[in-house]
Scaffold this active site. Structure first.
Site, short mmCIF file in Angstrom:
data_model
loop_
_atom_site.label_atom_id
_atom_site.label_comp_id
_atom_site.label_asym_id
_atom_site.label_seq_id
_atom_site.Cartn_x
_atom_site.Cartn_y
_atom_site.Cartn_z
CG ASN A 159 -0.81 4.72 0.61
OD1 ASN A 159 -0.98 4.28 -0.24
ND2 ASN A 159 -0.48 4.05 1.77
CG HIS A 215 -1.61 1.16 -2.03
ND1 HIS A 215 -2.20 1.24 -0.51
CD2 HIS A 215 -2.50 0.95 -2.86
CE1 HIS A 215 -3.48 0.88 -0.61
NE2 HIS A 215 -3.45 0.83 -2.05
CG ASP A 236 -4.36 -6.46 -4.12
OD1 ASP A 236 -5.29 -6.73 -4.75
OD2 ASP A 236 -3.88 -5.55 -3.93
CD GLU A 259 -0.01 0.17 2.27
OE1 GLU A 259 -0.19 0.86 1.43
OE2 GLU A 259 -1.23 -0.18 3.03
C1 GLP Z 1 -6.97 -1.34 -2.29
C2 GLP Z 1 -6.53 -2.20 -3.50
C3 GLP Z 1 -5.44 -1.47 -4.69
C4 GLP Z 1 -6.52 -0.43 -5.17
C5 GLP Z 1 -6.74 0.61 -3.76
C6 GLP Z 1 -7.75 1.60 -4.39
O1 GLP Z 1 -6.00 -1.03 -1.45
N1 GLP Z 1 -5.46 -3.14 -2.71
O2 GLP Z 1 -5.25 -2.31 -5.55
O3 GLP Z 1 -5.75 0.42 -6.17
O4 GLP Z 1 -7.72 -0.23 -3.06
O5 GLP Z 1 -9.01 1.65 -4.46
P1 GLP Z 1 -10.04 2.58 -4.97
O6 GLP Z 1 -9.81 2.27 -6.32
O7 GLP Z 1 -11.47 1.96 -4.57
O8 GLP Z 1 -9.85 3.76 -4.60
#
Ligand code: GLP
Length: 248
Positions: A136, A138, A67, A143
């Site tokens: 959440n 995702h 993404d 989402e």
């Molecule tokens: C973002 C990314 C996700 C990732 C999430 C969690 O929203 N789009 O791909 O899994 O963050 O991030 P973290 O690993 O910093 O908790």
């Protein structure tokens, strides 16, 4: 589905690097799906170490990131392209031209999404997709409520994701409100999936993903339908799980 519980972030990096390396060794041209966020950083550190000290070779690897924020230039220090260069690509022997991150500043995002899907198809699909998980549930930026059959698309970020991710920006108003993300259907097409999760704040999401019903309300629960998925989670993050897990 395999669930590997590890002690800490270092162990998470090593266990997930082992999984990446084991698939990589079976492919002449390895197509690796990558994720951003803080969770995969220990994996990237370990891949860099193996590249430097153990000659793990990325010269024939092609990567596809999950993404990207809409509206951030690739040079913006919070763009996912910038993150990937800084955390991995700048430190290994990969051809940067073979590293793909969705273009969040494309003039026509819909065309960009279709082209991204085509690029993955042209190389025969992703061999292994690395994922993190949002608090959440995702995956990528899919989402809660996103169709389990979705393909690469532009999406609105939920308030909770904007709040979670605002820790990395100067102020919450700087967090983009839209992103381009592989869809859940796109992720499920990968031959292997490895989801990494770290920290007590992800325990509820991990429980819902592994032991809850398969539901668009928890996008990560869709992985229960995938034939080759491994969750690698730290002990604090696995605290709510009741099913049998492997400890490392
Ligand atoms: C973002 C990314 C996700 C990732 C999430 C969690 O929203 N789009 O791909 O899994 O963050 O991030 P973290 O690993 O910093 O908790």
């Amino acid at each position: 589905m395999r669930v590997i519980v590890v002690k800490d972030q270092d162990a998470l990096g090593k266990a997930s690097a082992d999984l990446v390396e084991s698939v990589m060794k079976t492919k002449a041209h390895f197509a690796l799906g990558l994720a951003t966020g803080t969770t995969p950083i220990p994996l990237y550190k370990e891949l860099i170490r193996r590249n430097k000290e153990e000659e793990l070779d990325f010269s024939t690897t092609i990567t596809f990131n999950l993404d990207e924020y809409v509206g951030l230039e690739p040079t913006h220090d919070q763009s996912y392209r910038y993150f990937m260069n800084a955390q991995l690509f700048d430190h290994i022997n990969i051809n940067k031209k073979c590293t793909h991150v969705p273009n969040g500043i494309a003039q026509d995002i819909e065309v960009e999404c279709l082209a991204y899907e085509e690029m993955m198809e042209d190389v025969g699909g992703v061999d292994l997709q690395v994922l993190g998980i949002g608090s959440n549930g995702h995956i990528g930026f899919n989402e809660p409520g996103t169709s389990l059959a979705s393909r690469t698309h532009m999406t609105d970020l939920t308030e909770s994701t904007i709040k979670d991710n605002s820790r990395l920006f100067d102020k919450i108003d700087d967090v983009p409100t839209k992103a381009v993300t592989m869809g859940i259907g796109t992720v499920l097409d990968a031959e292997n999936v490895v989801l990494l999760a770290n920290g007590a704040n992800k325990a509820a999401a991990v429980k819902a993903a592994i032991e809850g019903p398969v539901s668009a309300l928890c996008p990560a629960s869709s992985l229960q339908l995938h034939p080759s998925t491994t969750f690698v989670v730290t002990e604090d993050c696995a605290s709510e799980l009741t099913v049998l897990t492997e400890k490392m």
